[in-house]
Scaffold this motif. Structure first.
Motif, mmCIF file in Angstrom:
data_model
loop_
_atom_site.group_PDB
_atom_site.id
_atom_site.type_symbol
_atom_site.label_atom_id
_atom_site.label_comp_id
_atom_site.label_asym_id
_atom_site.label_seq_id
_atom_site.Cartn_x
_atom_site.Cartn_y
_atom_site.Cartn_z
ATOM 1 N N ARG A 242 -11.481 3.060 3.808
ATOM 2 C CA ARG A 242 -11.013 1.625 3.516
ATOM 3 C C ARG A 242 -12.185 0.670 3.550
ATOM 4 O O ARG A 242 -12.305 -0.264 2.602
ATOM 5 C CB ARG A 242 -10.023 1.183 4.673
ATOM 6 C CG ARG A 242 -8.689 2.016 4.665
ATOM 7 C CD ARG A 242 -7.636 1.504 5.621
ATOM 8 N NE ARG A 242 -6.414 2.032 5.314
ATOM 9 C CZ ARG A 242 -5.457 1.628 4.630
ATOM 10 N NH1 ARG A 242 -5.675 0.693 3.915
ATOM 11 N NH2 ARG A 242 -4.256 2.201 4.515
ATOM 12 N N TRP B 180 -8.835 -1.520 -2.366
ATOM 13 C CA TRP B 180 -8.299 -0.094 -2.949
ATOM 14 C C TRP B 180 -8.172 1.077 -1.994
ATOM 15 O O TRP B 180 -7.969 2.192 -2.358
ATOM 16 C CB TRP B 180 -8.668 0.218 -4.407
ATOM 17 C CG TRP B 180 -8.424 -0.803 -5.558
ATOM 18 C CD1 TRP B 180 -8.802 -1.876 -5.862
ATOM 19 C CD2 TRP B 180 -7.171 -0.543 -6.303
ATOM 20 N NE1 TRP B 180 -8.017 -2.662 -6.744
ATOM 21 C CE2 TRP B 180 -6.997 -1.970 -6.981
ATOM 22 C CE3 TRP B 180 -5.601 -0.035 -6.111
ATOM 23 C CZ2 TRP B 180 -6.028 -2.192 -7.814
ATOM 24 C CZ3 TRP B 180 -4.694 -0.272 -6.919
ATOM 25 C CH2 TRP B 180 -4.913 -1.533 -7.936
ATOM 26 N N VAL C 13 0.730 4.434 0.228
ATOM 27 C CA VAL C 13 0.170 5.610 0.962
ATOM 28 C C VAL C 13 0.932 6.869 0.496
ATOM 29 O O VAL C 13 0.469 7.667 -0.146
ATOM 30 C CB VAL C 13 -0.666 5.306 1.861
ATOM 31 C CG1 VAL C 13 -1.248 6.550 2.352
ATOM 32 C CG2 VAL C 13 -1.544 4.143 2.191
ATOM 33 N N GLU D 223 0.816 -1.225 0.046
ATOM 34 C CA GLU D 223 0.066 -0.094 -0.032
ATOM 35 C C GLU D 223 0.826 1.067 0.129
ATOM 36 O O GLU D 223 1.284 1.678 0.976
ATOM 37 C CB GLU D 223 -0.941 -0.026 1.225
ATOM 38 C CG GLU D 223 -1.908 -1.106 1.170
ATOM 39 C CD GLU D 223 -3.039 -0.829 2.432
ATOM 40 O OE1 GLU D 223 -2.914 -0.096 3.155
ATOM 41 O OE2 GLU D 223 -4.082 -1.467 2.234
ATOM 42 N N GLU E 190 7.679 1.313 2.619
ATOM 43 C CA GLU E 190 6.266 0.753 2.496
ATOM 44 C C GLU E 190 6.143 -0.580 1.573
ATOM 45 O O GLU E 190 5.439 -1.407 1.753
ATOM 46 C CB GLU E 190 5.429 1.838 1.741
ATOM 47 C CG GLU E 190 5.144 3.116 2.393
ATOM 48 C CD GLU E 190 4.152 4.087 1.644
ATOM 49 O OE1 GLU E 190 3.328 4.431 2.312
ATOM 50 O OE2 GLU E 190 4.464 4.199 0.640
ATOM 51 N N GLU F 164 -10.208 7.707 7.578
ATOM 52 C CA GLU F 164 -9.442 6.536 6.975
ATOM 53 C C GLU F 164 -10.130 5.070 7.238
ATOM 54 O O GLU F 164 -10.204 4.330 6.066
ATOM 55 C CB GLU F 164 -8.248 6.316 7.768
ATOM 56 C CG GLU F 164 -7.375 5.141 7.293
ATOM 57 C CD GLU F 164 -5.836 5.258 7.646
ATOM 58 O OE1 GLU F 164 -5.054 4.372 7.324
ATOM 59 O OE2 GLU F 164 -5.442 6.109 8.542
ATOM 60 N N TRP G 60 -6.411 2.156 0.176
ATOM 61 C CA TRP G 60 -5.242 2.950 0.311
ATOM 62 C C TRP G 60 -5.281 4.179 -0.748
ATOM 63 O O TRP G 60 -4.621 5.198 0.128
ATOM 64 C CB TRP G 60 -4.022 1.857 0.315
ATOM 65 C CG TRP G 60 -3.870 1.506 -1.221
ATOM 66 C CD1 TRP G 60 -4.391 0.193 -1.661
ATOM 67 C CD2 TRP G 60 -3.194 2.078 -2.148
ATOM 68 N NE1 TRP G 60 -4.015 0.268 -2.971
ATOM 69 C CE2 TRP G 60 -3.267 1.234 -3.308
ATOM 70 C CE3 TRP G 60 -2.501 3.500 -2.456
ATOM 71 C CZ2 TRP G 60 -2.540 1.794 -4.779
ATOM 72 C CZ3 TRP G 60 -1.891 3.607 -3.702
ATOM 73 C CH2 TRP G 60 -2.007 2.778 -4.845
ATOM 74 N N VAL H 73 -7.085 6.956 0.635
ATOM 75 C CA VAL H 73 -6.291 7.599 1.867
ATOM 76 C C VAL H 73 -5.027 8.339 1.688
ATOM 77 O O VAL H 73 -4.625 9.359 2.109
ATOM 78 C CB VAL H 73 -5.824 6.305 2.833
ATOM 79 C CG1 VAL H 73 -4.881 6.744 3.850
ATOM 80 C CG2 VAL H 73 -7.365 5.608 3.519
ATOM 81 N N ALA H 74 -4.264 7.897 0.575
ATOM 82 C CA ALA H 74 -3.302 8.667 -0.095
ATOM 83 C C ALA H 74 -3.767 10.061 -0.333
ATOM 84 O O ALA H 74 -2.917 11.065 -0.179
ATOM 85 C CB ALA H 74 -2.440 8.207 -0.964
ATOM 86 N N GLY I 285 0.052 6.521 9.941
ATOM 87 C CA GLY I 285 -1.175 6.525 9.124
ATOM 88 C C GLY I 285 -1.729 8.011 9.137
ATOM 89 O O GLY I 285 -1.181 9.089 9.620
#
Length: 311
Positions: free
Chosen positions: A81, A87, A5, A3, A308, A77, A89, A92-93, A171
């Motif tokens: 999720r 998908w 992110v 992930e 990561e 988050e 992540w 979230v990015a 995170g």
């Protein structure tokens, strides 16, 4: 499944930053933190209130700010999720991207370079005045260059490495809690009255949050510049901040230039020590600092991708 992110957040930030059209329409999440801090400071930091109570109310302000920022980010988050599945992540990015400032730092730095390159000192003073708190009305070229380079080096930590570090470690809640703490330090974490007691907690927690990122920032600058280690170890403690001196001393060593030194704030000359022992900063030094910054960001990308992938 890997992930990426933080890697994707870095890529989006480097590509588009936080565009003016978006800022005009939606502002920036940090603006919400600033309004919360301003509301609390106006109502709780009263001159007639005792220093002890003002310090306690400053702690309460910071606790509320961190709880709201981290709590909101955690809920967001979790929702992203849940609804996006494997998908998750990716959104979230995108939610983390505004916390980074690679492109923004360069967009504020470049106009100073351009103005100095054209010999327009008044424009260079106005541009550098947008990113530093010192008096800029009478700065000459070396002083303008020093101010810009110092800001770029320190902001490499505050605006890139520290939020990136907390994003990787904790995170989305981590990165937005950090931005809230850093905003509080910027607004109220000052040693002067009337903020000394009220902003004490913000300043101390910001010091703690930047402890590791500041040292990582310095290492990345030295690696990107191919040197500077001797000046870093010798001069990092000359800065009043326990953290800001690390990236600043690293940049001074890499550039072989003197930074810091005597500075005027509100008409008062503050006899800060010099950091570095090279020549005077100038336009060429600024250009070199920008290239070092870009390479250091590139190294951060590589390190982030590797971490990561391993995680």
């Amino acid at each position: 499944m890997v992930e990426p992110v933080a890697f994707v957040a870095l890529a989006v930030d480097a590509t588009i930053g936080w565009p003016n059209w978006l800022y005009r329409r939606a502002g920036h999440p940090v603006g919400t933190f600033a309004r919360m801090i301003g509301w609390c400071e106006t109502r709780w930091n009263k001159p007639r209130t005792s220093q002890a109570l003002r310090k306690l109310l400053g702690v309460a302000t910071l606790a509320i700010l961190v709880a709201v920022s981290a709590g909101t980010a955690a809920l967001l988050e979790s929702a992203l999720r849940y609804f996006a599945g494997p998908w998750g992540w990716l959104p979230v990015a995108l939610a983390a991207w505004p916390a980074l400032a690679q492109r923004s730092l360069l967009e504020h730095y470049r106009p100073i370079e351009v103005a100095l390159g054209s010999g327009d000192l008044p424009a260079a003073r106005r541009a550098v005045g947008m990113i530093v708190g010192r008096d800029t009305a009478r700065l000459d070229e070396p002083a303008i260059a020093r101010a810009a380079i110092e800001s770029l080096a320190e902001s490499f930590c505050d605006g890139v490495i520290a939020p990136l570090f907390w994003l990787v470690v904790l995170g989305l809640p981590g990165v937005w809690a950090y931005k809230a703490i850093n905003t509080a330090d910027s607004l109220v974490g000052h040693p002067e009255e009337p903020l000394r007691a009220f902003g004490w907690a913000s300043a101390r927690l910001d010091d703690l949050a930047n402890l590791v990122p500041a040292r990582l920032s310095a290492a990345l600058i030295c690696m990107a510049g191919g040197g500077g280690w001797r000046v870093l170890w010798r001069d990092h403690a000359k800065h009043a901040s326990p953290n800001a001196g690390w990236p600043e001393a690293a940049m001074a060593g890499v550039l072989n230039a003197r930074l810091a030194g005597p500075i005027r704030y509100d008409g008062m000359l503050v006899a800060k020590p010099w950091i570095g022992d090279g020549g005077e900063a100038n336009l060429a030094t600024m250009q070199q600092a920008r290239r070092v910054f870009v390479r250091a960001c590139g190294l951060a990308w590589i390190a982030t991708g590797g971490v990561e992938w391993l995680l």
